[in-house]
Each structure stands twice: as C-alpha cells, then as structure tokens.
Design an enzyme around this catalytic site. Sequence first.
Site, PDB file in Angstrom:
ATOM      1  N   THR A  40      41.145  27.314  32.606  1.00 54.85           N
ATOM      2  CA  THR A  40      40.490  28.017  33.705  1.00 54.85           C
ATOM      3  C   THR A  40      40.167  29.447  33.298  1.00 54.85           C
ATOM      4  O   THR A  40      39.061  29.948  33.542  1.00 54.85           O
ATOM      5  CB  THR A  40      41.438  28.059  34.934  1.00 54.85           C
ATOM      6  OG1 THR A  40      41.835  26.731  35.244  1.00 54.85           O
ATOM      7  CG2 THR A  40      40.766  28.700  36.132  1.00 54.85           C
ATOM      8  N   GLY A 143      47.818  23.524  34.522  1.00 49.82           N
ATOM      9  CA  GLY A 143      47.184  24.583  35.311  1.00 49.82           C
ATOM     10  C   GLY A 143      47.041  24.289  36.790  1.00 49.82           C
ATOM     11  O   GLY A 143      47.877  23.632  37.417  1.00 49.82           O
ATOM     12  N   GLY A 181      41.919  37.640  49.172  1.00 54.01           N
ATOM     13  CA  GLY A 181      42.870  37.784  48.064  1.00 54.01           C
ATOM     14  C   GLY A 181      42.131  38.276  46.825  1.00 54.01           C
ATOM     15  O   GLY A 181      41.063  38.900  46.920  1.00 54.01           O
ATOM     16  N   ALA A 319      47.302  34.520  33.963  1.00 52.31           N
ATOM     17  CA  ALA A 319      47.163  34.067  32.579  1.00 52.31           C
ATOM     18  C   ALA A 319      48.316  34.577  31.714  1.00 52.31           C
ATOM     19  O   ALA A 319      48.885  33.833  30.914  1.00 52.31           O
ATOM     20  CB  ALA A 319      45.827  34.543  32.029  1.00 52.31           C
ATOM     21  N   HIS A 443      46.380  65.469  28.055  1.00 52.79           N
ATOM     22  CA  HIS A 443      45.544  66.085  29.083  1.00 52.79           C
ATOM     23  C   HIS A 443      44.122  66.238  28.546  1.00 52.79           C
ATOM     24  O   HIS A 443      43.961  66.655  27.408  1.00 52.79           O
ATOM     25  CB  HIS A 443      46.091  67.468  29.447  1.00 52.79           C
ATOM     26  CG  HIS A 443      45.202  68.177  30.437  1.00 52.79           C
ATOM     27  ND1 HIS A 443      45.181  67.834  31.766  1.00 52.79           N
ATOM     28  CD2 HIS A 443      44.310  69.180  30.270  1.00 52.79           C
ATOM     29  CE1 HIS A 443      44.300  68.615  32.389  1.00 52.79           C
ATOM     30  NE2 HIS A 443      43.758  69.432  31.503  1.00 52.79           N
TER      31      HIS A 443
HETATM   32  P1  FAD Z   1      44.677  26.522  33.035  1.00 50.96           P
HETATM   33  O1  FAD Z   1      44.047  27.721  32.472  1.00 50.96           O
HETATM   34  O2  FAD Z   1      44.230  26.044  34.351  1.00 50.96           O
HETATM   35  O3  FAD Z   1      44.558  25.387  31.944  1.00 50.96           O
HETATM   36  C1  FAD Z   1      44.951  24.061  32.188  1.00 50.96           C
HETATM   37  C2  FAD Z   1      44.149  23.148  31.285  1.00 50.96           C
HETATM   38  O4  FAD Z   1      44.693  21.837  31.359  1.00 50.96           O
HETATM   39  C3  FAD Z   1      42.674  23.011  31.686  1.00 50.96           C
HETATM   40  O5  FAD Z   1      41.862  23.290  30.584  1.00 50.96           O
HETATM   41  C4  FAD Z   1      42.535  21.561  32.119  1.00 50.96           C
HETATM   42  O6  FAD Z   1      41.275  21.015  31.805  1.00 50.96           O
HETATM   43  C5  FAD Z   1      43.636  20.886  31.310  1.00 50.96           C
HETATM   44  N1  FAD Z   1      44.157  19.639  31.882  1.00 50.96           N
HETATM   45  C6  FAD Z   1      44.579  19.418  33.156  1.00 50.96           C
HETATM   46  N2  FAD Z   1      45.048  18.156  33.286  1.00 50.96           N
HETATM   47  C7  FAD Z   1      44.900  17.572  32.081  1.00 50.96           C
HETATM   48  C8  FAD Z   1      45.215  16.278  31.585  1.00 50.96           C
HETATM   49  N3  FAD Z   1      45.805  15.356  32.343  1.00 50.96           N
HETATM   50  N4  FAD Z   1      44.924  16.007  30.290  1.00 50.96           N
HETATM   51  C9  FAD Z   1      44.353  16.934  29.492  1.00 50.96           C
HETATM   52  N5  FAD Z   1      44.049  18.180  29.903  1.00 50.96           N
HETATM   53  C10 FAD Z   1      44.334  18.484  31.176  1.00 50.96           C
HETATM   54  N6  FAD Z   1      44.574  35.503  35.716  1.00 50.96           N
HETATM   55  C11 FAD Z   1      44.813  36.696  35.136  1.00 50.96           C
HETATM   56  O7  FAD Z   1      45.924  36.925  34.642  1.00 50.96           O
HETATM   57  N7  FAD Z   1      43.849  37.671  35.058  1.00 50.96           N
HETATM   58  C12 FAD Z   1      42.617  37.485  35.591  1.00 50.96           C
HETATM   59  O8  FAD Z   1      41.775  38.383  35.508  1.00 50.96           O
HETATM   60  C13 FAD Z   1      42.336  36.250  36.232  1.00 50.96           C
HETATM   61  N8  FAD Z   1      41.121  36.023  36.771  1.00 50.96           N
HETATM   62  C14 FAD Z   1      40.858  34.811  37.361  1.00 50.96           C
HETATM   63  C15 FAD Z   1      39.602  34.614  37.948  1.00 50.96           C
HETATM   64  C16 FAD Z   1      39.316  33.402  38.558  1.00 50.96           C
HETATM   65  C17 FAD Z   1      37.953  33.197  39.196  1.00 50.96           C
HETATM   66  C18 FAD Z   1      40.297  32.345  38.569  1.00 50.96           C
HETATM   67  C19 FAD Z   1      39.988  31.018  39.202  1.00 50.96           C
HETATM   68  C20 FAD Z   1      41.549  32.550  38.001  1.00 50.96           C
HETATM   69  C21 FAD Z   1      41.841  33.783  37.408  1.00 50.96           C
HETATM   70  N9  FAD Z   1      43.094  34.042  36.843  1.00 50.96           N
HETATM   71  C22 FAD Z   1      43.353  35.257  36.266  1.00 50.96           C
HETATM   72  C23 FAD Z   1      44.158  33.029  36.856  1.00 50.96           C
HETATM   73  C24 FAD Z   1      44.245  32.330  35.466  1.00 50.96           C
HETATM   74  O9  FAD Z   1      42.994  31.741  35.182  1.00 50.96           O
HETATM   75  C25 FAD Z   1      45.343  31.271  35.479  1.00 50.96           C
HETATM   76  O10 FAD Z   1      46.562  31.852  35.905  1.00 50.96           O
HETATM   77  C26 FAD Z   1      45.528  30.694  34.079  1.00 50.96           C
HETATM   78  O11 FAD Z   1      44.336  30.107  33.616  1.00 50.96           O
HETATM   79  C27 FAD Z   1      46.655  29.658  34.070  1.00 50.96           C
HETATM   80  O12 FAD Z   1      46.794  29.152  32.787  1.00 50.96           O
HETATM   81  P2  FAD Z   1      47.360  27.676  32.529  1.00 50.96           P
HETATM   82  O13 FAD Z   1      47.366  27.504  31.051  1.00 50.96           O
HETATM   83  O14 FAD Z   1      48.608  27.470  33.278  1.00 50.96           O
HETATM   84  O15 FAD Z   1      46.289  26.692  33.200  1.00 50.96           O
HETATM   85  P1  NAD Z   2      44.967  34.444  46.872  1.00 54.83           P
HETATM   86  O1  NAD Z   2      46.233  33.744  47.209  1.00 54.83           O
HETATM   87  O2  NAD Z   2      45.001  35.685  46.069  1.00 54.83           O
HETATM   88  O3  NAD Z   2      44.181  34.807  48.228  1.00 54.83           O
HETATM   89  C1  NAD Z   2      43.860  33.844  49.198  1.00 54.83           C
HETATM   90  C2  NAD Z   2      43.666  34.572  50.520  1.00 54.83           C
HETATM   91  O4  NAD Z   2      43.073  33.657  51.442  1.00 54.83           O
HETATM   92  C3  NAD Z   2      44.973  35.054  51.138  1.00 54.83           C
HETATM   93  O5  NAD Z   2      44.878  36.439  51.378  1.00 54.83           O
HETATM   94  C4  NAD Z   2      45.097  34.226  52.423  1.00 54.83           C
HETATM   95  O6  NAD Z   2      45.697  34.954  53.480  1.00 54.83           O
HETATM   96  C5  NAD Z   2      43.644  33.882  52.731  1.00 54.83           C
HETATM   97  N1  NAD Z   2      43.446  32.640  53.518  1.00 54.83           N
HETATM   98  C6  NAD Z   2      44.039  31.433  53.345  1.00 54.83           C
HETATM   99  N2  NAD Z   2      43.567  30.526  54.234  1.00 54.83           N
HETATM  100  C7  NAD Z   2      42.643  31.172  54.997  1.00 54.83           C
HETATM  101  C8  NAD Z   2      41.798  30.778  56.091  1.00 54.83           C
HETATM  102  N3  NAD Z   2      41.792  29.534  56.563  1.00 54.83           N
HETATM  103  N4  NAD Z   2      40.964  31.707  56.646  1.00 54.83           N
HETATM  104  C9  NAD Z   2      40.956  32.988  56.161  1.00 54.83           C
HETATM  105  N5  NAD Z   2      41.727  33.402  55.129  1.00 54.83           N
HETATM  106  C10 NAD Z   2      42.556  32.512  54.546  1.00 54.83           C
HETATM  107  O7  NAD Z   2      44.062  33.312  46.172  1.00 54.83           O
HETATM  108  P2  NAD Z   2      42.675  33.418  45.390  1.00 54.83           P
HETATM  109  O8  NAD Z   2      42.014  34.712  45.638  1.00 54.83           O
HETATM  110  O9  NAD Z   2      41.964  32.156  45.695  1.00 54.83           O
HETATM  111  O10 NAD Z   2      43.145  33.388  43.889  1.00 54.83           O
HETATM  112  C11 NAD Z   2      43.858  32.227  43.370  1.00 54.83           C
HETATM  113  C12 NAD Z   2      44.789  32.609  42.254  1.00 54.83           C
HETATM  114  O11 NAD Z   2      44.061  33.022  41.110  1.00 54.83           O
HETATM  115  C13 NAD Z   2      45.707  33.736  42.653  1.00 54.83           C
HETATM  116  O12 NAD Z   2      47.033  33.277  42.556  1.00 54.83           O
HETATM  117  C14 NAD Z   2      45.488  34.815  41.661  1.00 54.83           C
HETATM  118  O13 NAD Z   2      46.682  35.315  41.123  1.00 54.83           O
HETATM  119  C15 NAD Z   2      44.658  34.175  40.552  1.00 54.83           C
HETATM  120  N6  NAD Z   2      43.636  35.157  40.181  1.00 54.83           N
HETATM  121  C16 NAD Z   2      44.033  36.284  39.527  1.00 54.83           C
HETATM  122  C17 NAD Z   2      43.114  37.273  39.224  1.00 54.83           C
HETATM  123  C18 NAD Z   2      43.576  38.503  38.523  1.00 54.83           C
HETATM  124  O14 NAD Z   2      44.679  38.506  37.992  1.00 54.83           O
HETATM  125  N7  NAD Z   2      42.782  39.559  38.486  1.00 54.83           N
HETATM  126  C19 NAD Z   2      41.789  37.120  39.583  1.00 54.83           C
HETATM  127  C20 NAD Z   2      41.413  35.984  40.279  1.00 54.83           C
HETATM  128  C21 NAD Z   2      42.351  34.993  40.560  1.00 54.83           C
END
Ligand code: FAD
Ligand code: NAD
Length: 465
Positions: A40, A143, A181, A319, A443
Amino acid sequence: MTYDLIVIGAGPGGYVAAIRGAQLGMTVAIIEKEKTLGGTCLNWGCIPSKALLDSSEHYHQAAHKFKVHGIEVTGLKVNIKQMMARKNDVVSSTTQGIDYLMKKNKIERILGTASFKDANTLLVTNGKTKTEHQAKKIIIATGSDVITLPSVAFDGKRIISSKEALDLTEIPKHLIVIGGGVIGVELGSVYARLGSQVTIIEYADRLLPTMDKELGKSLEKSLKSLGMTFQFNTQVTGAKVVKNKATVTAKIKTGEDIQIEADYVLVAVGRRAYTDGLALDVAGIKADERGRVETNEHFQTNIASVYAIGDVVKGPMLAHKASEEGVACVEYIAGLKTHLNYNTIPGVVYTWPEVASVGQSEEQLKEAGILYKIGKFPFKASGRARASEESEGFAKVLADAKTDEILGIHIIGPRASDMIGEAVVAMEYRASAEDIGSIIHAHPTFTEALKEAALAATDNRPIHI
Ligand code: FAD
Ligand code: NAD
C-alpha cells in the site's frame, strides 16, 4: 526446497522483514499478489500521496505565496495529467528499487496470492497456476484495506477511496471527504490547493481526533484559510450518485439531518486488517474481534511457526511501525535480543503546516492521572519562520511535573515532519526537557522552536517570548 523464511506480502513490513532475514543468513522467499512490490505504502499510500502533496504545495505557493517574496507569476495553471504522470514515475522508480533490493539480497520472489495449507505450507495461486511452498517460519505481512461504510457504496468513479483519489484525471469542483483523519486532511489539502471546494464531514468534534487536541484545532484554522469547510459532530448516513453528482446525507449529533452535493466523495474512515483469502482457519491461526492477527510480544501467533507484523496486527497503521516490526520479528526468530519502543513511534501528517507527534498527548496524560508541565513556543516568534514567511503553528513539549522527563512532543508548523526526529531521539534516550533546552541548536532554524518550548517546559524560561 524448504525455505528458512517465507514472508506473505511485500509492503514496508514484509519486504523489510525479508531483507533482514537474508542479512541474517536465512533462505528467504516473498509472496506478493500484485505485480509491483512495495504494498500500500509505495503503490497507493505514502509515496503517491506525498508526491501529490508536494506538487500541489508548489502550485499553491506559486499562486498565493510567491507574491509577498517579490516574485510575480503570470499564466500559472495546473496540468493535472502531468502532475499524475510525475507521481506515477515516482511510484514506479520507488517500487523498482524494491525489485533491485530483492535481487541484491537473493530473496526469491513469488507472484500470486498465498493461502495456508498447514502451519508450514502455503498454496500460491497465480491465475490458473497453483504452486506449493514450504518454510520453517512464515511471516504474515498482508497489510490493510479501506473500511467501507455500509450506506456509502464505492463506485470507483464518484464515490471513491484514497486509491482512486490518487489517480483523478480532473480537479473536482466540489470534493466531499468523509472522515477528518490523516487521509482526509492530506488528500483534502491536495485538492483544496488545486482549487477544489473541499468539505470534510467528521464524526468527532475536530480534525485528527486521535492526536493531541490542540493540533487538530490549529490545523483546522490553517485549512480554513485554504478555503476548506468542516462539518464536525456529524455522522454520514448515506450517499447516492445521479449522473455526475453525488449527494451525501448525514446526521448532526444535535439531531439535524443535512444533505450536501458534490462531484466527488472520498471515503476515508479508516482501514481494516486484510487477511482475505489467507485461510487462517486452515492453519488454526487466531484473529481478534477486529480481524487482526493475534500475536505475542515477539510477533508470534498461536501457531509456533507463524508470525505477523504491520497493519495486519494491532497498533498504529504506519509504514515505519510495520518495517520496525519486520526487523524485530526476524531478529526474534534468529534468536537475537531486540527492542521496539511503541511509545516513541512518531506520527506525521503531511499537510501544510505539517503536524507531527511522539509520545503521549495532553488528553492521554490527563486520563492516566499523570502530572505534567507544558512548554509551548509559537513559530511566529521564530526568526527562521519569519524569514521563510511560514509562521503558523507551535511546538509543544509535555514533561513529567516531578522528573522533567519528556512525555510527549507535539508540533504543528513548517517542516514538523523533519523536526520530530529530534524529539524521537530525545524520548528514546529518556531525555528531560532541560536536556533539549541545553543542547545547541543552529540559528536560524525551525528546530530552535523545540528548544524554546523545552526551556518553557523546564522552568518557564524561553528566551524569545
Ligand atoms: P501493506 O503495505 O498493505 O502491504 C501488504 C501487501 O500484502 C500488499 O502488497 C498486498 O498486495 C499483499 N498481500 C495481501 N494478501 C496477500 C496474499 N494472500 N498473498 C500475497 N500477497 C498478499 N504510513 C506512513 O507511515 N506514512 C505515510 O505517509 C502514509 N501515507 C499513507 C497514505 C495513504 C493514502 C494510505 C492508504 C496509507 C498511508 N500510510 C502511511 C499507511 C501505510 O501505507 C501502511 O501503514 C503500510 O503500508 C503498512 O505496511 P504493511 O507492510 O503492513 O502492509
Ligand atoms: P483515520 O482513522 O485516521 O481517520 C478516520 C476518521 O473518520 C476518524 O477521524 C473518524 O472519526 C472518522 N469517521 C469514521 N466514520 C465516520 C462516519 N460515518 N462519518 C464521519 N466521520 C467518520 O483513518 P484514515 O484517514 O482513513 O487513514 C487510515 C490509516 O492510514 C490510518 O491509520 C493512518 O495512520 C494511515 N495513514 C497514515 C498517513 C501518515 O502517516 N501520514 C497518511 C495516510 C494514512
């Protein structure tokens, strides 16, 4: 052959675990269902969102902030296709980097979806081909996936998740974001900077409700000045699409029903652990009531040969948390002594100003009955912030009332994402606020705000306020 280690999932948890295993001399395979590695984070999360956040901030700066620096720009416009193409290039060069790392570390890459046959055997399905692979140890790093609202069905065109929001071919006129969020404020910011009207509907009473309260409140002010509007204390009850318009219905906590119309609706209400198709039950692996794989403190499941890390287990979905768990898990498997401090996992939100936190919030300290001191320093009193025309926000240090040990650091301001590194180091070594206050900071830098906040927490002696 029987591998020493098979990792399921090549996100930042899985690919880092695989590399650490290879470094420790294990024979390692990684199974990934997608054609590109990186999970992801690299494909549809951290990397593409930061690419668009940077591009949109450049545009916003040019359109609204250059003038005060004496730089006048005419004919400025957004080329959304080019912005997305650059983002795609950043993603593919980053995911190709993971291919290189797998080859360099002699990690066998297996394409397909894994499911358990037994505690040491995985079946991998790739189209019509099925193969079987065995390992002494298996790490689940599958993930997470988006949470859907039962009353708001994704159609992938008008009602979308973060994945589609990172790939739009036009700038929405009006974007409704359900959820204030991390994803809501980051992707909401991208489109607000590019000119969309953005409305965030949030169930809680503020943005970023899981972070220190002052951060969400302060970010709200900044995002309001970007033109974003907010509907707090409001639960979305439904959404429907007619032609090119989506109408969202919601209930305010006071009982009033509202309707808002937009051309796009982004649902960002959290993510769930992803174990679909893994057949956990076949191997007898337990999951909790939220579908997260259950583990002990060494990431081991109830089945001795199977471990789990990252978004698929409990804890913040980040991540760097997934990667550190990957390293620690493999080191436990190798019999090494290892350590992961969950209290010092930083959280960063890449809006502008940026938001960054480590340790406990004021609300958490109050709830735990811990007596604390607060030191705050506003960026408007920082010379560097004034020179950069970036003086929104503050740094806040929370320290134990008796011992002065730092309990939490919360920053909203320019480059907070980089500044939080110092806070993490300080907390990891259990520094006092006075320690940060007596360290020499260059600074003029933004980091001086952290030193001043620490001085304010120690015995209320900041120099510049
Ligand atoms: P994932 O990255 O989800 O990887 C899991 C992998 O497993 C996937 O590639 C999937 O295809 C594979 N998989 C699943 N099931 C199977 C199976 N049965 N067989 C083979 N492969 C499989 N986190 C941050 O720290 N900083 C950020 O700036 C940040 N920005 C984000 C922005 C967005 C829009 C989103 C959605 C998330 C963001 N996150 C961020 C969260 C971060 O992406 C996740 O916390 C992180 O990717 C988790 O890593 P993971 O390895 O646990 O899982
Ligand atoms: P989040 O949990 O950060 O926020 C979800 C928000 O939706 C909450 O504030 C909740 O109160 C609200 N909500 C839930 N149900 C609702 C409803 N029915 N109506 C209105 N509001 C509602 O989740 P996210 O923003 O989807 O992010 C998902 C995960 O991805 C998070 O755990 C985050 O840590 C990770 N992520 C991290 C980063 C980063 O590290 N910069 C960036 C993007 C995503």
